[in-house]
Write a protein that holds these residues in place. Structure first.
Motif, PDB file in Angstrom:
ATOM      1  N   ARG A   1       0.823  -1.195   0.000  1.00 26.46           N
ATOM      2  CA  ARG A   1       0.000   0.000   0.000  1.00 26.46           C
ATOM      3  C   ARG A   1       0.860   1.248   0.000  1.00 26.46           C
ATOM      4  NH1 ARG A   1      -3.737  -0.125   4.862  1.00 26.46           N
ATOM      5  NH2 ARG A   1      -4.642   1.632   3.766  1.00 26.46           N
ATOM      6  N   ASP A   2       0.324   2.289  -0.582  1.00 23.56           N
ATOM      7  CA  ASP A   2       0.988   3.578  -0.590  1.00 23.56           C
ATOM      8  C   ASP A   2       1.100   4.086   0.847  1.00 23.56           C
ATOM      9  OD1 ASP A   2       1.757   6.089  -2.285  1.00 23.56           O
ATOM     10  OD2 ASP A   2       0.396   6.802  -0.721  1.00 23.56           O
ATOM     11  N   SER A   3       2.266   4.612   1.190  1.00 30.76           N
ATOM     12  CA  SER A   3       2.492   5.062   2.566  1.00 30.76           C
ATOM     13  C   SER A   3       1.558   6.195   2.949  1.00 30.76           C
ATOM     14  CB  SER A   3       3.953   5.508   2.729  1.00 30.76           C
ATOM     15  OG  SER A   3       4.257   6.559   1.822  1.00 30.76           O
ATOM     16  N   HIS A   4       1.151   7.019   1.975  1.00 32.87           N
ATOM     17  CA  HIS A   4       0.228   8.108   2.279  1.00 32.87           C
ATOM     18  C   HIS A   4      -1.154   7.570   2.654  1.00 32.87           C
ATOM     19  CE1 HIS A   4       3.390  10.243   0.060  1.00 32.87           C
ATOM     20  NE2 HIS A   4       3.003  11.321   0.701  1.00 32.87           N
ATOM     21  N   GLU A   5      -1.565   6.446   2.033  1.00 33.91           N
ATOM     22  CA  GLU A   5      -2.844   5.839   2.391  1.00 33.91           C
ATOM     23  C   GLU A   5      -2.804   5.318   3.824  1.00 33.91           C
ATOM     24  OE1 GLU A   5      -3.819   2.816  -0.359  1.00 33.91           O
ATOM     25  OE2 GLU A   5      -3.953   4.138  -2.096  1.00 33.91           O
ATOM     26  N   VAL A   6      -1.683   4.691   4.184  1.00 29.74           N
ATOM     27  CA  VAL A   6      -1.531   4.186   5.550  1.00 29.74           C
ATOM     28  C   VAL A   6      -1.597   5.339   6.542  1.00 29.74           C
ATOM     29  CG1 VAL A   6       0.012   2.986   7.151  1.00 29.74           C
ATOM     30  CG2 VAL A   6      -0.173   2.207   4.771  1.00 29.74           C
ATOM     31  N   MET A   7      -0.891   6.433   6.243  1.00 33.27           N
ATOM     32  CA  MET A   7      -0.886   7.575   7.148  1.00 33.27           C
ATOM     33  C   MET A   7      -2.258   8.227   7.228  1.00 33.27           C
ATOM     34  SD  MET A   7       1.923   7.701   8.637  1.00 33.27           S
ATOM     35  CE  MET A   7       1.367   9.134   9.552  1.00 33.27           C
ATOM     36  N   ALA A   8      -2.998   8.232   6.126  1.00 35.53           N
ATOM     37  CA  ALA A   8      -4.341   8.808   6.141  1.00 35.53           C
ATOM     38  C   ALA A   8      -5.231   8.044   7.112  1.00 35.53           C
ATOM     39  CB  ALA A   8      -4.944   8.788   4.733  1.00 35.53           C
ATOM     40  N   GLU A   9      -5.119   6.708   7.132  1.00 34.45           N
ATOM     41  CA  GLU A   9      -5.912   5.909   8.068  1.00 34.45           C
ATOM     42  C   GLU A   9      -5.499   6.200   9.502  1.00 34.45           C
ATOM     43  OE1 GLU A   9      -6.150   1.789   7.311  1.00 34.45           O
ATOM     44  OE2 GLU A   9      -7.045   2.020   5.321  1.00 34.45           O
ATOM     45  N   ILE A  10      -4.192   6.387   9.717  1.00 38.24           N
ATOM     46  CA  ILE A  10      -3.715   6.706  11.067  1.00 38.24           C
ATOM     47  C   ILE A  10      -4.265   8.060  11.504  1.00 38.24           C
ATOM     48  CG2 ILE A  10      -1.659   7.252  12.441  1.00 38.24           C
ATOM     49  CD1 ILE A  10      -0.150   5.176  10.738  1.00 38.24           C
TER      50      ILE A  10
ATOM     51  N   GLY B   1      -6.167  14.720   1.507  1.00 38.10           N
ATOM     52  CA  GLY B   1      -7.083  14.324   0.443  1.00 38.10           C
ATOM     53  C   GLY B   1      -7.533  12.880   0.549  1.00 38.10           C
ATOM     54  N   LEU B   2      -6.708  12.011   1.185  1.00 35.11           N
ATOM     55  CA  LEU B   2      -7.049  10.595   1.311  1.00 35.11           C
ATOM     56  C   LEU B   2      -7.851  10.298   2.570  1.00 35.11           C
ATOM     57  CD1 LEU B   2      -3.603   9.089   0.242  1.00 35.11           C
ATOM     58  CD2 LEU B   2      -5.770   8.828  -0.996  1.00 35.11           C
ATOM     59  N   MET B   3      -7.828  11.231   3.505  1.00 31.22           N
ATOM     60  CA  MET B   3      -8.548  10.997   4.762  1.00 31.22           C
ATOM     61  C   MET B   3     -10.052  11.031   4.542  1.00 31.22           C
ATOM     62  SD  MET B   3      -6.294  13.290   7.424  1.00 31.22           S
ATOM     63  CE  MET B   3      -7.478  13.081   8.761  1.00 31.22           C
ATOM     64  N   PHE B   4     -10.749  10.260   5.348  1.00 35.03           N
ATOM     65  CA  PHE B   4     -12.211  10.272   5.319  1.00 35.03           C
ATOM     66  C   PHE B   4     -12.690  10.710   6.688  1.00 35.03           C
ATOM     67  CE2 PHE B   4     -16.495   8.769   5.644  1.00 35.03           C
ATOM     68  CZ  PHE B   4     -17.006   8.942   4.370  1.00 35.03           C
TER      69      PHE B   4
ATOM     70  N   PHE C   1     -15.794  12.842   9.226  1.00 34.24           N
ATOM     71  CA  PHE C   1     -17.240  12.923   9.413  1.00 34.24           C
ATOM     72  C   PHE C   1     -17.872  13.877   8.405  1.00 34.24           C
ATOM     73  CE2 PHE C   1     -21.087  14.350  11.754  1.00 34.24           C
ATOM     74  CZ  PHE C   1     -21.675  13.109  11.958  1.00 34.24           C
ATOM     75  N   ASP C   2     -17.191  14.969   8.118  1.00 37.25           N
ATOM     76  CA  ASP C   2     -17.719  15.933   7.141  1.00 37.25           C
ATOM     77  C   ASP C   2     -17.859  15.326   5.748  1.00 37.25           C
ATOM     78  OD1 ASP C   2     -17.986  17.964   8.975  1.00 37.25           O
ATOM     79  OD2 ASP C   2     -15.999  18.807   8.596  1.00 37.25           O
ATOM     80  N   ASP C   3     -17.042  14.298   5.461  1.00 36.13           N
ATOM     81  CA  ASP C   3     -17.103  13.663   4.141  1.00 36.13           C
ATOM     82  C   ASP C   3     -18.352  12.811   3.945  1.00 36.13           C
ATOM     83  OD1 ASP C   3     -14.733  14.796   3.358  1.00 36.13           O
ATOM     84  OD2 ASP C   3     -13.510  13.127   4.041  1.00 36.13           O
ATOM     85  N   LEU C   4     -19.165  12.672   4.998  1.00 37.57           N
ATOM     86  CA  LEU C   4     -20.437  11.952   4.835  1.00 37.57           C
ATOM     87  C   LEU C   4     -21.373  12.700   3.892  1.00 37.57           C
ATOM     88  CD1 LEU C   4     -21.094  10.702   8.486  1.00 37.57           C
ATOM     89  CD2 LEU C   4     -20.264   9.384   6.536  1.00 37.57           C
ATOM     90  N   GLN C   5     -21.012  13.938   3.582  1.00 41.35           N
ATOM     91  CA  GLN C   5     -21.791  14.699   2.597  1.00 41.35           C
ATOM     92  C   GLN C   5     -21.691  14.066   1.210  1.00 41.35           C
ATOM     93  OE1 GLN C   5     -21.605  19.227   3.220  1.00 41.35           O
ATOM     94  NE2 GLN C   5     -19.835  18.523   4.396  1.00 41.35           N
TER      95      GLN C   5
ATOM     96  N   ILE D   1     -23.752   0.932   0.946  1.00 45.00           N
ATOM     97  CA  ILE D   1     -23.734   2.348   0.600  1.00 45.00           C
ATOM     98  C   ILE D   1     -22.535   2.590  -0.300  1.00 45.00           C
ATOM     99  CG2 ILE D   1     -24.851   3.074   2.744  1.00 45.00           C
ATOM    100  CD1 ILE D   1     -22.149   3.993   3.768  1.00 45.00           C
ATOM    101  N   LYS D   2     -22.511   3.715  -0.973  1.00 41.98           N
ATOM    102  CA  LYS D   2     -21.425   4.025  -1.891  1.00 41.98           C
ATOM    103  C   LYS D   2     -20.803   5.355  -1.520  1.00 41.98           C
ATOM    104  CE  LYS D   2     -20.239   4.433  -6.788  1.00 41.98           C
ATOM    105  NZ  LYS D   2     -20.753   4.400  -8.181  1.00 41.98           N
ATOM    106  N   LEU D   3     -19.479   5.326  -1.363  1.00 39.61           N
ATOM    107  CA  LEU D   3     -18.733   6.537  -1.055  1.00 39.61           C
ATOM    108  C   LEU D   3     -17.929   6.932  -2.281  1.00 39.61           C
ATOM    109  CD1 LEU D   3     -17.300   5.497   2.428  1.00 39.61           C
ATOM    110  CD2 LEU D   3     -19.282   6.936   2.002  1.00 39.61           C
ATOM    111  N   THR D   4     -18.082   8.163  -2.743  1.00 36.00           N
ATOM    112  CA  THR D   4     -17.268   8.607  -3.874  1.00 36.00           C
ATOM    113  C   THR D   4     -15.857   8.824  -3.397  1.00 36.00           C
ATOM    114  OG1 THR D   4     -17.820  10.920  -3.432  1.00 36.00           O
ATOM    115  CG2 THR D   4     -19.196   9.733  -5.019  1.00 36.00           C
ATOM    116  N   GLU D   5     -14.905   8.698  -4.307  1.00 37.64           N
ATOM    117  CA  GLU D   5     -13.495   8.799  -3.966  1.00 37.64           C
ATOM    118  C   GLU D   5     -12.986  10.227  -4.135  1.00 37.64           C
ATOM    119  OE1 GLU D   5     -11.821   6.409  -2.682  1.00 37.64           O
ATOM    120  OE2 GLU D   5     -13.408   4.914  -2.904  1.00 37.64           O
ATOM    121  N   GLY D   6     -12.187  10.665  -3.164  1.00 36.17           N
ATOM    122  CA  GLY D   6     -11.532  11.972  -3.309  1.00 36.17           C
ATOM    123  C   GLY D   6     -12.398  13.132  -2.900  1.00 36.17           C
ATOM    124  N   ARG D   7     -11.815  14.047  -2.187  1.00 31.67           N
ATOM    125  CA  ARG D   7     -12.597  15.177  -1.682  1.00 31.67           C
ATOM    126  C   ARG D   7     -12.990  16.140  -2.787  1.00 31.67           C
ATOM    127  NH1 ARG D   7     -10.646  16.848   4.347  1.00 31.67           N
ATOM    128  NH2 ARG D   7     -10.826  14.789   5.225  1.00 31.67           N
TER     129      ARG D   7
END
Length: 332
Positions: free
Chosen positions: A193-202, A231-234, A236-240, A321-327
């Protein structure tokens, strides 16, 4: 380890180690690959063998090796010896097999592959191949994989499993080779996995104060990385990003008390998004509950919102449910 407690492969492994590189190379070059694999497994797990045991083994095989001394069988000595008689890629393959997580076999390794990933791969294979695979993995894992296969294809697999007798050794080895070359190698590549994705989850699991502090420091050191992680983080506001149907599914999955606390610290737009997807009566009760809640600690709000985000991700993983990718694709 005493001579009396050693298995045949272990005795052979001890003698191979005692013979030294030159003589052992000659012996290994005359063995079949299956024998080399079994012998390598025994050598790698042999551990320390006392000199008295070595002497007893020499007598048993009617060979006098002199003062052989003690032996230590290890992965390194096994690999070094194999390198003298086999091509490097074959040695790497053998060592990967016996070294792999806790020395597991291919079939045991498949037990750690999620049923969804395994089913997605197997659905494109021949039913007979799938039947062999499912007959070799643990029954509970095989059942979960079978349940995810298309119904007609699953029935073909079941019929072949019912008619299957002992699988020929050559056929079984062929399936193993295919799994190693095509499936496990691709799985290993895709798991990097991309290290930025791992850090986004952290970062998603940090409380708001820690996130703000660390993200601020990262922006000073490397703004590009900070922007990419953000940009990779998800959040609560991203529930929009959810449509009306998705919000309604999420509402049914979330505890009311947790939702009240989460919305207490949410933006008005997000509150309105939830409220407009509720009945008029339920919406009014939720507004009243939020107003009556009084002051709430920021930590409690963060925890409630994080729990709802986790629930949304779980629902998305299940396809509910479906979440679109990217802010940049978010819709207000």
């Amino acid at each position: 380890m005493s001579n009396g407690r050693m298995s045949g492969p272990q005795k052979a492994a001890a003698l191979i180690l005692a013979l030294g590189d030159e003589h052992s190379t000659m012996l290994l070059s005359r063995l079949h690959e299956d024998e080399i694999r079994d012998l390598s497994q025994a050598m790698a797990s042999l551990g320390a063998v006392e000199a008295t045991t070595v002497e007893a083994l020499c007598q048993e095989f009617a060979e006098r090796l002199g003062a052989a001394g003690s032996l230590v069988g290890s992965y390194d000595t096994t690999e070094r010896m194999l390198m003298r008689s086999l091509p490097k890629d074959r040695v790497n393959q053998i060592m990967e097999e016996i070294r792999g997580p806790a020395g597991r076999t291919m079939w045991e390794k498949l037990g750690n592959v999620s049923e969804a990933v395994l089913a997605n791969y197997l659905k494109n294979e021949y039913p007979q191949t799938v039947a062999v695979v499912l007959s070799k993995v643990k029954p509970d894992h095989a059942a979960r994989v079978l349940a995810l296969l298309p119904e007609s294809f699953a029935m073909e697999v079941v019929m072949r499993m019912l008619r299957m007798e002992n699988v020929q050794k050559e056929a079984l080895e062929g399936v193993e080779r295919t799994l190693k070359m095509e499936f496990m190698s691709n799985l290993a590549r895709s798991s990097r996995r991309d290290s930025h994705e791992v850090m986004a989850e952290i970062f998603n699991n940090l409380d708001r104060q820690a996130e703000t502090r660390i993200m601020g420091a990262l922006e000073e050191r490397n703004r590009d990385s900070a922007d990419r992680i953000r940009g990779l983080m998800f959040t609560f506001d991203d529930l929009q990003r959810l449509d009306a149907a998705g919000i309604q599914v999420l509402l049914r999955a979330v505890e009311k008390e947790r939702l009240i606390v989460a919305l207490k610290g949410a933006s008005q737009d997000l509150k309105d998004l939830f409220l407009k997807n509720m009945s008029e009566r339920a919406g009014k009760m939720l507004r009243d509950d939020i107003a009556a809640l009084g002051p709430v600690r920021l930590k409690d709000v963060d925890e409630a919102q994080a729990a709802i985000v986790v629930a949304a991700k779980d629902l998305a993983a299940q396809g509910q449910i479906k979440l679109t990718e990217g802010r940049d694709e978010m819709v207000a």
